[in-house]
Design a protein around this motif. Structure first.
Motif, PDB file in Angstrom:
ATOM      1  N   MET A   1       0.699  -1.346   0.070  1.00 55.83           N
ATOM      2  CA  MET A   1      -0.191  -0.027   0.080  1.00 55.83           C
ATOM      3  C   MET A   1       0.687   1.279  -0.086  1.00 55.83           C
ATOM      4  O   MET A   1       0.533   2.239   0.572  1.00 55.83           O
ATOM      5  N   ARG A   2       2.031   1.062  -0.576  1.00 53.03           N
ATOM      6  CA  ARG A   2       2.838   2.419  -1.089  1.00 53.03           C
ATOM      7  C   ARG A   2       3.460   2.891   0.328  1.00 53.03           C
ATOM      8  O   ARG A   2       3.876   3.960   0.316  1.00 53.03           O
ATOM      9  N   TYR A   3       3.706   2.174   1.516  1.00 55.59           N
ATOM     10  CA  TYR A   3       4.588   2.670   2.527  1.00 55.59           C
ATOM     11  C   TYR A   3       5.842   2.394   2.400  1.00 55.59           C
ATOM     12  O   TYR A   3       6.761   2.930   2.901  1.00 55.59           O
ATOM     13  N   TYR A   4       6.196   1.344   1.685  1.00 52.39           N
ATOM     14  CA  TYR A   4       7.458   0.862   1.512  1.00 52.39           C
ATOM     15  C   TYR A   4       7.875   1.172  -0.044  1.00 52.39           C
ATOM     16  O   TYR A   4       6.824   1.096  -0.933  1.00 52.39           O
ATOM     17  N   LYS A   5       8.953   1.480  -0.597  1.00 53.67           N
ATOM     18  CA  LYS A   5       9.409   1.862  -2.010  1.00 53.67           C
ATOM     19  C   LYS A   5       9.227   0.481  -2.699  1.00 53.67           C
ATOM     20  O   LYS A   5       8.713   0.783  -3.928  1.00 53.67           O
ATOM     21  N   THR A   6       9.579  -0.707  -2.389  1.00 50.06           N
ATOM     22  CA  THR A   6       9.814  -1.696  -3.059  1.00 50.06           C
ATOM     23  C   THR A   6       8.970  -2.939  -2.272  1.00 50.06           C
ATOM     24  O   THR A   6       8.970  -2.868  -1.021  1.00 50.06           O
ATOM     25  N   ARG A   7       8.920  -4.017  -3.202  1.00 47.20           N
ATOM     26  CA  ARG A   7       8.299  -5.139  -2.497  1.00 47.20           C
ATOM     27  C   ARG A   7       9.176  -5.738  -1.651  1.00 47.20           C
ATOM     28  O   ARG A   7       9.201  -6.599  -0.947  1.00 47.20           O
ATOM     29  N   GLU A  56      -9.054  -4.917  -7.306  1.00 48.74           N
ATOM     30  CA  GLU A  56      -9.020  -5.913  -8.158  1.00 48.74           C
ATOM     31  C   GLU A  56      -7.938  -6.031  -8.923  1.00 48.74           C
ATOM     32  O   GLU A  56      -7.248  -6.996  -9.208  1.00 48.74           O
ATOM     33  N   SER A  57      -7.059  -4.862  -9.054  1.00 44.61           N
ATOM     34  CA  SER A  57      -5.712  -4.729  -9.639  1.00 44.61           C
ATOM     35  C   SER A  57      -4.988  -3.672  -9.040  1.00 44.61           C
ATOM     36  O   SER A  57      -5.580  -2.976  -8.302  1.00 44.61           O
ATOM     37  N   ARG A  58      -3.779  -3.323  -9.731  1.00 40.29           N
ATOM     38  CA  ARG A  58      -3.043  -2.414  -9.106  1.00 40.29           C
ATOM     39  C   ARG A  58      -3.707  -0.962  -9.433  1.00 40.29           C
ATOM     40  O   ARG A  58      -4.255  -0.803 -10.370  1.00 40.29           O
ATOM     41  N   VAL A  59      -3.559  -0.263  -8.516  1.00 39.92           N
ATOM     42  CA  VAL A  59      -4.182   1.356  -8.577  1.00 39.92           C
ATOM     43  C   VAL A  59      -3.094   2.376  -8.285  1.00 39.92           C
ATOM     44  O   VAL A  59      -2.001   2.208  -7.959  1.00 39.92           O
ATOM     45  N   GLY A  60      -3.344   3.569  -8.925  1.00 40.32           N
ATOM     46  CA  GLY A  60      -2.451   4.646  -8.757  1.00 40.32           C
ATOM     47  C   GLY A  60      -2.591   4.810  -7.395  1.00 40.32           C
ATOM     48  O   GLY A  60      -3.263   4.765  -6.459  1.00 40.32           O
ATOM     49  N   VAL A  64      -5.067   4.877  -3.642  1.00 42.56           N
ATOM     50  CA  VAL A  64      -5.007   4.049  -2.621  1.00 42.56           C
ATOM     51  C   VAL A  64      -5.644   4.240  -1.241  1.00 42.56           C
ATOM     52  O   VAL A  64      -6.099   3.287  -0.572  1.00 42.56           O
ATOM     53  N   ASP A  65      -5.808   5.337  -1.066  1.00 40.75           N
ATOM     54  CA  ASP A  65      -6.653   5.824   0.236  1.00 40.75           C
ATOM     55  C   ASP A  65      -7.840   5.128   0.280  1.00 40.75           C
ATOM     56  O   ASP A  65      -8.463   4.944   1.349  1.00 40.75           O
ATOM     57  N   ILE A  66      -8.606   4.860  -0.853  1.00 39.38           N
ATOM     58  CA  ILE A  66      -9.972   4.130  -0.891  1.00 39.38           C
ATOM     59  C   ILE A  66     -10.078   3.045  -0.274  1.00 39.38           C
ATOM     60  O   ILE A  66     -10.809   2.571   0.259  1.00 39.38           O
ATOM     61  N   TYR A  67      -8.669   1.955  -0.478  1.00 40.07           N
ATOM     62  CA  TYR A  67      -8.602   0.902   0.069  1.00 40.07           C
ATOM     63  C   TYR A  67      -7.885   0.603   1.550  1.00 40.07           C
ATOM     64  O   TYR A  67      -7.934  -0.281   2.175  1.00 40.07           O
TER      65      TYR A  67
END
Length: 120
Positions: A1-7, A56-60, A64-67
């Motif tokens: 959820m974009r708190y870390y830069k990479t997986r 359902e898939s990756r989002v911009g 992200v704040d919707i989820y």
């Protein structure tokens, strides 16, 4: 959820037991579901996130704040600001090695004295 830069960074955090899901230490392959509460430590703040839904898939980044819902207390962010201010505070004179700025100031001071002696 974009708190870390990479997986890979998230995987390392999970391996170091920095990530919990519903109070249990999470492995990198742990599935998350809506209403799960994720807690992780990053940048000296313990972040608390509640998963609202799974896309359902990756989002911009803007979507992200919707989820997710950030439930990190405001005191944690205030503590981070205090840490930043304390790091910016200049070290006390005479403690440790001089910094580059200190060295330049010392050199300038010495050259100013030499210039004054030449004038006299």
């Amino acid at each position: 959820m974009r708190y870390y830069k990479t997986r890979n960074m998230v995987t390392e955090a999970c391996k170091k037991n920095h990530v919990t899901v519903n109070g249990q230490v999470a492995k990198p392959s742990k599935e998350v579901f809506p209403t799960d509460r994720i807690t992780f430590r990053k940048d000296q703040i313990t972040q608390i996130i509640t998963v609202l839904d799974i896309p359902e898939s990756r989002v911009g980044a803007k979507l992200v704040d919707i989820y997710r819902k950030n439930e990190t207390p405001a005191e944690a962010y205030e503590h981070l600001e205090l840490l930043k201010l304390s790091k910016e505070h200049y070290r006390k004179t005479g403690t440790g090695r001089p910094t580059k700025k200190d060295r330049r100031d010392i050199d300038d001071y010495g050259s100013d004295l030499a210039d004054e002696e030449d004038e006299n």
